[in-house]
Design a protein around this motif. Structure first.
Motif, PDB file in Angstrom:
ATOM      1  N   ASN A 121       0.969  -1.231  -0.022  1.00 48.64           N
ATOM      2  CA  ASN A 121       0.146  -0.017  -0.113  1.00 48.64           C
ATOM      3  C   ASN A 121       0.882   1.304  -0.074  1.00 48.64           C
ATOM      4  OD1 ASN A 121      -2.812   1.193   0.322  1.00 48.64           O
ATOM      5  ND2 ASN A 121      -1.789   2.076   2.094  1.00 48.64           N
ATOM      6  N   ALA A 122       1.824   1.280   0.819  1.00 49.40           N
ATOM      7  CA  ALA A 122       2.851   2.340   0.832  1.00 49.40           C
ATOM      8  C   ALA A 122       3.597   2.650  -0.450  1.00 49.40           C
ATOM      9  CB  ALA A 122       3.736   2.256   1.945  1.00 49.40           C
ATOM     10  N   ILE A 123       3.653   1.661  -1.270  1.00 48.93           N
ATOM     11  CA  ILE A 123       4.658   1.717  -2.496  1.00 48.93           C
ATOM     12  C   ILE A 123       3.616   1.964  -3.496  1.00 48.93           C
ATOM     13  CG2 ILE A 123       5.986   0.416  -4.222  1.00 48.93           C
ATOM     14  CD1 ILE A 123       7.110  -1.124  -1.872  1.00 48.93           C
ATOM     15  N   PHE A 124       2.422   1.392  -3.521  1.00 49.35           N
ATOM     16  CA  PHE A 124       1.793   1.785  -4.888  1.00 49.35           C
ATOM     17  C   PHE A 124       0.601   2.552  -4.869  1.00 49.35           C
ATOM     18  CE2 PHE A 124       3.828  -2.477  -5.306  1.00 49.35           C
ATOM     19  CZ  PHE A 124       4.424  -2.390  -6.569  1.00 49.35           C
ATOM     20  N   SER A 125       0.146   2.762  -3.605  1.00 52.60           N
ATOM     21  CA  SER A 125      -1.226   3.439  -3.445  1.00 52.60           C
ATOM     22  C   SER A 125      -0.898   4.927  -3.070  1.00 52.60           C
ATOM     23  CB  SER A 125      -2.183   2.950  -2.188  1.00 52.60           C
ATOM     24  OG  SER A 125      -3.156   3.772  -2.159  1.00 52.60           O
ATOM     25  N   LYS A 126      -1.414   5.856  -3.812  1.00 55.47           N
ATOM     26  CA  LYS A 126      -1.559   7.367  -3.750  1.00 55.47           C
ATOM     27  C   LYS A 126      -1.826   7.752  -2.374  1.00 55.47           C
ATOM     28  CE  LYS A 126      -1.920   8.452  -8.651  1.00 55.47           C
ATOM     29  NZ  LYS A 126      -2.358   9.562  -9.400  1.00 55.47           N
ATOM     30  N   SER A 127      -3.221   6.994  -1.878  1.00 59.00           N
ATOM     31  CA  SER A 127      -3.761   7.095  -0.543  1.00 59.00           C
ATOM     32  C   SER A 127      -2.763   6.870   0.611  1.00 59.00           C
ATOM     33  CB  SER A 127      -4.964   6.593  -0.278  1.00 59.00           C
ATOM     34  OG  SER A 127      -4.855   5.105  -0.269  1.00 59.00           O
ATOM     35  N   GLY A 128      -1.802   6.064   0.336  1.00 60.22           N
ATOM     36  CA  GLY A 128      -0.790   5.762   1.409  1.00 60.22           C
ATOM     37  C   GLY A 128       0.432   6.347   1.476  1.00 60.22           C
ATOM     38  N   GLY A 129       0.690   7.458   0.500  1.00 62.93           N
ATOM     39  CA  GLY A 129       1.613   8.229   0.677  1.00 62.93           C
ATOM     40  C   GLY A 129       1.591   9.651   1.934  1.00 62.93           C
ATOM     41  N   LEU A 130       2.727  10.070   2.125  1.00 63.16           N
ATOM     42  CA  LEU A 130       2.622  11.485   2.923  1.00 63.16           C
ATOM     43  C   LEU A 130       2.319  12.480   2.140  1.00 63.16           C
ATOM     44  CD1 LEU A 130       3.203  12.601   5.720  1.00 63.16           C
ATOM     45  CD2 LEU A 130       5.612  12.805   4.994  1.00 63.16           C
ATOM     46  N   SER A 131       1.269  13.172   2.734  1.00 63.32           N
ATOM     47  CA  SER A 131       0.881  14.450   2.346  1.00 63.32           C
ATOM     48  C   SER A 131       0.263  15.362   3.281  1.00 63.32           C
ATOM     49  CB  SER A 131      -0.477  14.391   1.232  1.00 63.32           C
ATOM     50  OG  SER A 131      -1.353  13.658   2.013  1.00 63.32           O
ATOM     51  N   VAL A 132       0.506  16.558   3.105  1.00 65.42           N
ATOM     52  CA  VAL A 132       0.116  17.702   4.312  1.00 65.42           C
ATOM     53  C   VAL A 132      -0.742  18.529   3.460  1.00 65.42           C
ATOM     54  CG1 VAL A 132       0.969  19.549   5.524  1.00 65.42           C
ATOM     55  CG2 VAL A 132       2.311  17.489   5.126  1.00 65.42           C
ATOM     56  N   ASN A 133      -2.020  18.656   4.190  1.00 63.97           N
ATOM     57  CA  ASN A 133      -2.900  19.717   3.882  1.00 63.97           C
ATOM     58  C   ASN A 133      -2.823  20.887   4.595  1.00 63.97           C
ATOM     59  OD1 ASN A 133      -5.070  21.064   2.959  1.00 63.97           O
ATOM     60  ND2 ASN A 133      -6.656  19.457   3.243  1.00 63.97           N
ATOM     61  N   LYS A 134      -2.181  22.091   4.160  1.00 66.31           N
ATOM     62  CA  LYS A 134      -2.497  23.117   5.143  1.00 66.31           C
ATOM     63  C   LYS A 134      -3.387  23.801   5.427  1.00 66.31           C
ATOM     64  CE  LYS A 134       1.576  24.494   2.960  1.00 66.31           C
ATOM     65  NZ  LYS A 134       2.815  25.679   2.298  1.00 66.31           N
ATOM     66  N   ASN A 135      -4.608  23.562   4.754  1.00 64.36           N
ATOM     67  CA  ASN A 135      -5.798  24.232   4.845  1.00 64.36           C
ATOM     68  C   ASN A 135      -6.734  23.572   6.000  1.00 64.36           C
ATOM     69  OD1 ASN A 135      -5.208  26.170   3.209  1.00 64.36           O
ATOM     70  ND2 ASN A 135      -5.728  24.953   1.340  1.00 64.36           N
ATOM     71  N   THR A 136      -6.177  22.296   6.461  1.00 61.75           N
ATOM     72  CA  THR A 136      -7.197  21.586   7.255  1.00 61.75           C
ATOM     73  C   THR A 136      -7.312  22.172   8.611  1.00 61.75           C
ATOM     74  OG1 THR A 136      -6.213  19.241   6.455  1.00 61.75           O
ATOM     75  CG2 THR A 136      -7.328  19.430   8.563  1.00 61.75           C
ATOM     76  N   SER A 137      -8.665  22.371   8.937  1.00 62.12           N
ATOM     77  CA  SER A 137      -8.965  23.303  10.182  1.00 62.12           C
ATOM     78  C   SER A 137      -8.482  22.583  11.173  1.00 62.12           C
ATOM     79  CB  SER A 137     -10.543  23.612  10.340  1.00 62.12           C
ATOM     80  OG  SER A 137     -11.109  22.239  10.500  1.00 62.12           O
ATOM     81  N   SER A 138      -7.927  23.173  12.302  1.00 60.47           N
ATOM     82  CA  SER A 138      -7.424  22.749  13.567  1.00 60.47           C
ATOM     83  C   SER A 138      -7.520  23.566  14.915  1.00 60.47           C
ATOM     84  CB  SER A 138      -6.115  21.899  13.347  1.00 60.47           C
ATOM     85  OG  SER A 138      -5.688  21.690  14.543  1.00 60.47           O
ATOM     86  N   ASN A 139      -7.942  23.498  15.971  1.00 58.39           N
ATOM     87  CA  ASN A 139      -7.751  24.201  16.908  1.00 58.39           C
ATOM     88  C   ASN A 139      -6.328  24.340  17.344  1.00 58.39           C
ATOM     89  OD1 ASN A 139     -10.591  24.550  17.104  1.00 58.39           O
ATOM     90  ND2 ASN A 139     -10.764  22.795  18.507  1.00 58.39           N
ATOM     91  N   ALA A 140      -6.161  25.471  18.155  1.00 60.41           N
ATOM     92  CA  ALA A 140      -4.686  25.996  18.262  1.00 60.41           C
ATOM     93  C   ALA A 140      -4.362  25.524  19.551  1.00 60.41           C
ATOM     94  CB  ALA A 140      -4.393  27.618  18.182  1.00 60.41           C
ATOM     95  N   ASN A 141      -5.072  25.130  20.391  1.00 61.91           N
ATOM     96  CA  ASN A 141      -4.658  24.861  21.973  1.00 61.91           C
ATOM     97  C   ASN A 141      -4.138  23.334  21.940  1.00 61.91           C
ATOM     98  OD1 ASN A 141      -6.769  22.953  23.002  1.00 61.91           O
ATOM     99  ND2 ASN A 141      -7.971  24.669  21.899  1.00 61.91           N
TER     100      ASN A 141
END
Length: 209
Positions: A89-109
């Motif tokens: 999965n890590a080798i062949f699947s795009k969903s298994g790859g590391l990606s970062v979504n900087k727009n994902t909402s998240s509380n700051a505390n």
């Protein structure tokens, strides 16, 4: 547990912890949004969830080990197939790859980041399946079982804290453009290759490790 068995256990644990998944994405995203230092709250949350799974999996380990050879074989091959699946999965699947979504909402505390890490990891039973499949194969019933579980549990906790902290740092670097996408892809492919190796190595493990 002898040193050779412990080394196999520790190496496999490190590889699995570093394999991209929901918790890795969450921590890397926290690192990108809030910095690696602030993402440590999320790292602690992920590690805490894995402690819960470890304790659940460790219950009744001794009786599981001394059960029939058929049961042990089923548990072993489930673990082998699962590691092979993670590797492919890590080798062949795009969903298994590391990606970062900087727009994902998240509380700051910190409490919110801890809760996010804890819930994401607890909602993903990968750790529970991993411990259930792996722990029985590395416990020597001729030695104190509780001591062996304490050693493995402590090792898993340290590996969790270090590996997810690394991903928090990678997330911070990704947000600043310091890490190229080709490097991230290399991490994914390497993790997948090591998982395949760990799965094949586990196939040779016997009940009297």
């Amino acid at each position: 547990m002898d040193l050779h068995a412990y080394f196999i256990f520790l190496t496999t644990t490190i590889i699995v912890c570093m394999s991209p998944g929901p918790a890795v994405i969450t921590i890397a995203s926290q690192g990108a949004r809030h910095g690696a230092k602030n993402a440590l709250f999320g790292v602690t949350g992920v590690a805490s969830a894995n402690v819960v799974y470890f304790l659940l999996s460790a219950t009744g380990i001794a009786s599981l080990i001394i059960a029939s050879n058929l049961l042990f074989s089923v548990i072993k091959w489930v673990g082998v197939l699962y590691l092979l699946y993670l590797g492919l999965n890590a080798i062949f699947s795009k969903s298994g790859g590391l990606s970062v979504n900087k727009n994902t909402s998240s509380n700051a505390n910190g409490i919110a980041r801890f809760s996010q890490g804890f819930v994401v990891e607890l909602a993903n039973p990968k750790a529970l399946l991993y411990f259930l499949a792996l722990l029985p194969q590395f416990i020597n019933i001729e030695q104190p079982v509780v001591l062996q579980l304490l050693i493995m549990g402590s090792s898993c906790l340290v590996v969790d804290l270090l590996s997810y902290s690394m991903y928090a740092y990678i997330g911070q670097k990704l947000s600043s453009g310091s890490v190229k996408s080709s490097i991230v892809n290399l991490i994914n492919k390497s993790a997948g290759g090591f998982l395949l190796f760990a799965g094949l190595k586990m196939a040779s493990v016997s009940a009297n490790v």
